[in-house]
Design a protein around this motif. Structure first.
Motif, PDB file in Angstrom:
ATOM      1  N   LEU A  52      37.127  20.558  41.495  1.00 52.81           N
ATOM      2  CA  LEU A  52      38.645  20.619  40.861  1.00 52.81           C
ATOM      3  C   LEU A  52      38.558  21.416  39.636  1.00 52.81           C
ATOM      4  CD1 LEU A  52      39.283  16.630  40.914  1.00 52.81           C
ATOM      5  CD2 LEU A  52      40.358  18.514  42.357  1.00 52.81           C
ATOM      6  N   GLY A  53      37.349  21.474  39.019  1.00 56.23           N
ATOM      7  CA  GLY A  53      37.392  22.627  37.860  1.00 56.23           C
ATOM      8  C   GLY A  53      37.376  24.047  38.416  1.00 56.23           C
TER       9      GLY A  53
ATOM     10  N   ASN B 221      43.142  29.036  39.701  1.00 51.64           N
ATOM     11  CA  ASN B 221      44.623  28.767  40.169  1.00 51.64           C
ATOM     12  C   ASN B 221      45.080  27.664  39.384  1.00 51.64           C
ATOM     13  OD1 ASN B 221      46.961  28.711  41.783  1.00 51.64           O
ATOM     14  ND2 ASN B 221      46.127  28.552  43.745  1.00 51.64           N
ATOM     15  N   PRO B 222      45.329  27.986  38.096  1.00 51.11           N
ATOM     16  CA  PRO B 222      45.676  27.066  37.188  1.00 51.11           C
ATOM     17  C   PRO B 222      47.244  26.649  37.470  1.00 51.11           C
ATOM     18  CG  PRO B 222      45.488  29.191  36.133  1.00 51.11           C
ATOM     19  CD  PRO B 222      44.893  29.161  37.335  1.00 51.11           C
ATOM     20  N   HIS B 223      47.950  27.631  37.959  1.00 51.61           N
ATOM     21  CA  HIS B 223      49.413  27.115  38.274  1.00 51.61           C
ATOM     22  C   HIS B 223      49.436  25.988  39.229  1.00 51.61           C
ATOM     23  CE1 HIS B 223      53.406  27.552  39.886  1.00 51.61           C
ATOM     24  NE2 HIS B 223      53.739  28.127  38.717  1.00 51.61           N
TER      25      HIS B 223
ATOM     26  N   LYS C 299      51.179  21.180  40.949  1.00 59.01           N
ATOM     27  CA  LYS C 299      51.078  20.622  42.029  1.00 59.01           C
ATOM     28  C   LYS C 299      50.331  19.364  41.956  1.00 59.01           C
ATOM     29  CE  LYS C 299      53.606  23.634  44.471  1.00 59.01           C
ATOM     30  NZ  LYS C 299      55.322  23.494  44.146  1.00 59.01           N
ATOM     31  N   MET C 300      49.243  19.480  41.559  1.00 59.40           N
ATOM     32  CA  MET C 300      47.910  18.701  41.399  1.00 59.40           C
ATOM     33  C   MET C 300      48.484  17.632  40.421  1.00 59.40           C
ATOM     34  SD  MET C 300      45.532  17.447  43.078  1.00 59.40           S
ATOM     35  CE  MET C 300      43.710  18.142  43.182  1.00 59.40           C
TER      36      MET C 300
ATOM     37  N   ASP D 158      35.393  20.632  33.192  1.00 60.49           N
ATOM     38  CA  ASP D 158      35.081  19.929  34.503  1.00 60.49           C
ATOM     39  C   ASP D 158      33.879  20.546  35.095  1.00 60.49           C
ATOM     40  OD1 ASP D 158      36.864  18.052  34.078  1.00 60.49           O
ATOM     41  OD2 ASP D 158      37.967  18.488  36.140  1.00 60.49           O
ATOM     42  N   ILE D 159      33.874  21.775  35.279  1.00 66.35           N
ATOM     43  CA  ILE D 159      32.664  22.500  35.470  1.00 66.35           C
ATOM     44  C   ILE D 159      31.446  22.297  34.962  1.00 66.35           C
ATOM     45  CG2 ILE D 159      31.722  24.727  36.291  1.00 66.35           C
ATOM     46  CD1 ILE D 159      34.709  25.779  37.034  1.00 66.35           C
ATOM     47  N   PHE D 160      31.549  22.042  33.707  1.00 67.54           N
ATOM     48  CA  PHE D 160      30.447  22.050  32.883  1.00 67.54           C
ATOM     49  C   PHE D 160      29.966  20.600  32.926  1.00 67.54           C
ATOM     50  CE2 PHE D 160      28.795  19.943  28.980  1.00 67.54           C
ATOM     51  CZ  PHE D 160      27.662  20.776  28.719  1.00 67.54           C
TER      52      PHE D 160
END
Length: 131
Positions: free
Chosen positions: A23-24, A30-32, A37-38, A64-66
């Protein structure tokens, strides 16, 4: 207890660690999509405000990746107590994210954030030997 020493707990921790990384990554690249949407946040009208909103989503993504990467590191090293601690912290982050979701759009906190809290908190507590 045999349950607390089960390698299954560590491997479930591995699976749970991969989700925030996925998700991160989506939020980072794709932040848009993640923003509109999400999470169903309304995109601000001005271009300057849109840039701030989408860059904040990138910051959310790298966070989130961290978190997922830290959990993967604890899993790789076999440190079940530290993995448990990180999962408990992740449950706290998911709780706060749910409140932000509810405050921003009025819904989605259960399906997008809070549904993970019992899993992360329970798994974290089990790995730490608290339950």
């Amino acid at each position: 207890m045999a349950f607390q020493n089960s390698p299954l707990l560590m491997n479930v921790g591995l699976v749970v660690s991969v989700l925030p990384i996925g998700l991160g990554s989506l939020a980072l690249f794709n932040p848009h999509y993640m923003f509109t949407k999400m999470f169903e946040f309304p995109l601000p009208a001005s271009k300057a405000d849109q840039a701030v909103a989408l860059n904040n989503m990138r910051s959310f993504g790298i966070r989130d990746i961290f978190m997922g990467g830290a959990c993967l590191g604890a899993w790789y090293k076999g440190d079940k107590e530290f993995l448990g601690y990180l999962l408990l912290l992740g449950a706290g982050a998911a709780t706060v994210d749910g409140f932000a979701q509810k405050g921003a759009v009025g819904h989605g906190q259960w399906t997008k954030h809070w549904m993970f809290v019992p899993l992360m908190a329970g798994l974290g507590a089990a790995l730490m030997g608290l339950i």
